[in-house]
Design an enzyme around this catalytic site. Structure first.
Site, PDB file in Angstrom:
ATOM      1  CG  ASP A  40      38.134  10.527  26.295  1.00 23.23           C
ATOM      2  OD1 ASP A  40      38.765  11.091  26.995  1.00 23.23           O
ATOM      3  OD2 ASP A  40      37.800  11.143  25.043  1.00 23.23           O
ATOM      4  CD  GLU A 134      41.253  14.201  30.917  1.00 22.57           C
ATOM      5  OE1 GLU A 134      41.685  15.214  30.659  1.00 22.57           O
ATOM      6  OE2 GLU A 134      40.466  13.576  29.845  1.00 22.57           O
ATOM      7  CG  ASP A 218      35.825  10.293  21.400  1.00 26.03           C
ATOM      8  OD1 ASP A 218      36.274  11.478  22.055  1.00 26.03           O
ATOM      9  OD2 ASP A 218      34.874  10.164  20.796  1.00 26.03           O
TER      10      ASP A 218
END
Length: 234
Positions: A40, A134, A218
């Protein structure tokens, strides 16, 4: 053994010359480690891994922020005064000297960040066989004026580009999951979606009411990114 295709010489704004040499060579794959990780991306910690690993965010631009602002103000005042008398800026030595000083500061910050991202990307590709991230819309995020400077400073796009091409070079897997995937709001243990609980960035820890798992926001997001990446890469 390598074959040279072309050489490109570039001149920077600070007057330095660099030669970029394009070659063809065979890159040896890195040894497999059997480790997979989801990451992340953050503004406090640069990377938060699904295995609990955290990489602190470097603050190169912040270190020079005040100095750069001071020199830019000085440059702006000089330009304003010279334009009032219709002076040719290219012929004003003091102005050009100050302009060069500002350019050197920008170049130094950029080089520091680039060096850091090269070293970190190499370390990650050596350590993991699959790296999942991501697919963030960085350009869209920068439109948020409160976060724009911090997002520009961390250079997410540059780091991800370095990791991606090094994975291709060294036989590792690079996967990006859809940017609309709600990685922070899904329990990585039971898969339940909790929009009402994780409804703000201020929520850093939460407990899943369905399975009772306690999550760091996270790390949970990183775990979900890895789970999603593994499901789409099969």
């Amino acid at each position: 053994v390598y074959k040279i295709f072309n050489i490109t010489v570039e001149k920077t704004t600070t007057g330095k010359y660099y030669a970029s040499i394009c070659i063809e060579t065979e890159v040896q794959p890195l040894p497999k480690t059997g480790k997979q990780v989801g990451f992340d991306l953050g503004l406090i910690d640069l990377l938060i891994g699904s295995d609990g690993t955290r990489y602190e965010r470097p603050k190169f631009a912040y270190v020079y922020k005040d100095k750069l602002a001071k020199e830019q103000r000085k440059l702006s005042k000089m330009r304003t005064k010279l334009e009032r008398v219709n002076a040719n800026l290219d012929e004003c030595k003091n102005y050009q000297k100050q302009k060069h000083k500002v350019a050197k500061l920008h170049e130094h910050v950029s080089n520091c960040a680039k060096d850091f991202n090269h070293k970190l990307s190499r370390k990650l590709v050596e350590e993991y066989d699959l790296l999942a991230f991501e697919d963030l819309n960085v350009r869209g995020l920068i439109k948020n004026h409160y976060l724009a400077y911090s997002i520009s400073d961390v250079r997410w796009s540059q780091l991800l580009n370095f990791i991606q091409y090094k994975c291709q070079w060294y036989g590792k897997n690079f996967v990006q999951v859809d940017r609309f995937y709600a990685s922070s709001k899904i329990c990585s243990c039971c898969g339940s979606y909790h929009k009402d609980i994780v409804n703000s960035l201020s929520v850093r820890e939460w407990v899943c009411p369905d399975c009772g798992a306690r999550h760091d926001r996270d790390i949970n997001a990183a775990k979900n990114i890895l789970i999603k990446a593994l499901s789409v890469s099969v």
